[in-house]
Design a protein around this motif. Structure first.
Motif, PDB file in Angstrom:
ATOM      1  N   LYS A 175       0.834  -1.202   0.000  1.00  0.00           N
ATOM      2  CA  LYS A 175       0.000   0.000   0.000  1.00  0.00           C
ATOM      3  C   LYS A 175       0.871   1.256   0.000  1.00  0.00           C
ATOM      4  CE  LYS A 175      -2.707  -0.887   3.536  1.00  0.00           C
ATOM      5  NZ  LYS A 175      -3.812  -0.734   4.505  1.00  0.00           N
ATOM      6  N   GLU A 176       1.985   1.181   0.743  1.00  0.00           N
ATOM      7  CA  GLU A 176       2.866   2.344   0.829  1.00  0.00           C
ATOM      8  C   GLU A 176       3.473   2.689  -0.529  1.00  0.00           C
ATOM      9  OE1 GLU A 176       2.399   0.561   4.804  1.00  0.00           O
ATOM     10  OE2 GLU A 176       2.927  -0.265   2.843  1.00  0.00           O
ATOM     11  N   ARG A 177       3.900   1.657  -1.265  1.00  0.00           N
ATOM     12  CA  ARG A 177       4.514   1.909  -2.575  1.00  0.00           C
ATOM     13  C   ARG A 177       3.491   2.436  -3.567  1.00  0.00           C
ATOM     14  NH1 ARG A 177       7.681  -3.140  -4.678  1.00  0.00           N
ATOM     15  NH2 ARG A 177       8.349  -1.672  -6.284  1.00  0.00           N
ATOM     16  N   ILE A 178       2.280   1.886  -3.530  1.00  0.00           N
ATOM     17  CA  ILE A 178       1.233   2.389  -4.421  1.00  0.00           C
ATOM     18  C   ILE A 178       0.929   3.841  -4.094  1.00  0.00           C
ATOM     19  CG2 ILE A 178      -1.198   2.165  -5.062  1.00  0.00           C
ATOM     20  CD1 ILE A 178      -0.922  -0.851  -4.666  1.00  0.00           C
ATOM     21  N   ILE A 185       4.635  11.202  -2.217  1.00  0.00           N
ATOM     22  CA  ILE A 185       4.963  11.163  -0.793  1.00  0.00           C
ATOM     23  C   ILE A 185       4.541  12.439  -0.056  1.00  0.00           C
ATOM     24  CG2 ILE A 185       6.883   9.558  -1.085  1.00  0.00           C
ATOM     25  CD1 ILE A 185       8.798  11.886  -1.035  1.00  0.00           C
ATOM     26  N   ASP A 186       4.306  13.514  -0.791  1.00  0.00           N
ATOM     27  CA  ASP A 186       3.917  14.772  -0.158  1.00  0.00           C
ATOM     28  C   ASP A 186       2.403  14.962  -0.114  1.00  0.00           C
ATOM     29  OD1 ASP A 186       6.602  15.492   0.193  1.00  0.00           O
ATOM     30  OD2 ASP A 186       6.712  16.346  -1.811  1.00  0.00           O
ATOM     31  N   SER A 187       1.666  13.951  -0.562  1.00  0.00           N
ATOM     32  CA  SER A 187       0.211  14.074  -0.583  1.00  0.00           C
ATOM     33  C   SER A 187      -0.355  14.152   0.826  1.00  0.00           C
ATOM     34  CB  SER A 187      -0.396  12.879  -1.317  1.00  0.00           C
ATOM     35  OG  SER A 187      -1.798  12.893  -1.210  1.00  0.00           O
ATOM     36  N   GLU A 188      -1.434  14.895   0.977  1.00  0.00           N
ATOM     37  CA  GLU A 188      -2.113  15.004   2.262  1.00  0.00           C
ATOM     38  C   GLU A 188      -3.173  13.923   2.435  1.00  0.00           C
ATOM     39  OE1 GLU A 188      -3.629  18.947   2.627  1.00  0.00           O
ATOM     40  OE2 GLU A 188      -1.644  19.893   2.615  1.00  0.00           O
TER      41      GLU A 188
END
Length: 232
Positions: A175-178, A185-188
């Protein structure tokens, strides 16, 4: 004719020198590095294929393959003295395209490299903009997905998830990679958004094709494209 560029990663400098000389005699351009750290620094270069040893100090070939697959999508050919079946299976499962056991002939290595590069050329020339799996097709130019000929009403993020998994069918994505690849990575947004999006994707596919599985859940690991019963 432009020479195909190959990155050779092996901590044995003599082997690197021998392979490099042979491949360059056959009109390849070859760069050699002797550690995983050096290889990662080369990922900004535009290579057509990577030849990768497994047993290296520091970052071994298996872990390096995982890291490379996050950055580039080119054929990876493992060369290794490890001959156990489980080693070969693991290497292919994490994103390798081929596995040759040492000692091997340079002629065989070149033949396999030739084969993978020809395959890549066919994919780029014949299927450049359309990607198909089972009853589903992605139009990479139009950013549209069709199932049994019917356009699926995916959101932009749902489309990006489907494209990511279809383009990397051998790879399990956590899930983290998707989240990092699709949202950034900067998404809120929250990590749970990934599971919710995949739930919505499955629901929309099932409305058209209820009897076929497309996204496989590997509990504790993540998701991958389901190639079960895929037509060869």
């Amino acid at each position: 004719m432009n020479k195909k560029k190959i990155l050779l990663v092996d901590d044995d400098e003599d082997i690197c020198c021998t392979i490099k000389q042979y491949l360059e005699l056959h009109h390849y351009q070859v760069e050699t590095v002797h550690s995983g750290v050096e290889a990662l620094k080369m990922m900004n270069n535009d290579f057509d294929l990577i030849v990768l040893d497994i047993m290296m100090e520091g970052i071994d070939g298996m872990e390096l393959c995982r890291l490379i697959r996050d950055r580039v999508d080119v054929p990876i050919v493992f060369v290794s003295a490890k001959t156990l079946e489980e080693d070969k299976v693991q290497a292919l499962a994490i994103g390798g395209d081929d596995y040759i056991t040492k000692p091997f002939s340079l002629k065989e290595l070149k033949a396999r490299i030739d084969c993978h590069l020809r395959r890549e050329e066919r994919i780029r020339s014949n299927e450049r903009y359309l990607l198909s799996s089972k009853n589903m097709t992605i139009d990479l130019l139009a950013n549209e997905v069709f199932c049994k000929g019917k356009k699926l009403p995916f959101t932009k993020k749902e489309y990006e998830i489907v494209k990511l998994l279809m383009l990397n069918q051998k790879i399990v994505f956590s899930k983290e990679r998707i989240f990092e690849r699709v949202w950034g990575i900067d998404s809120e947004s929250q990590l749970d958004t990934v599971a919710e999006s995949i739930k919505n994707i499955r629901k929309k596919i099932k409305a058209v094709d209820p009897d076929t599985s497309y996204i496989q859940t590997l509990y504790g690991l993540g998701y991958k494209w389901d190639v079960t019963d895929e037509k060869q």
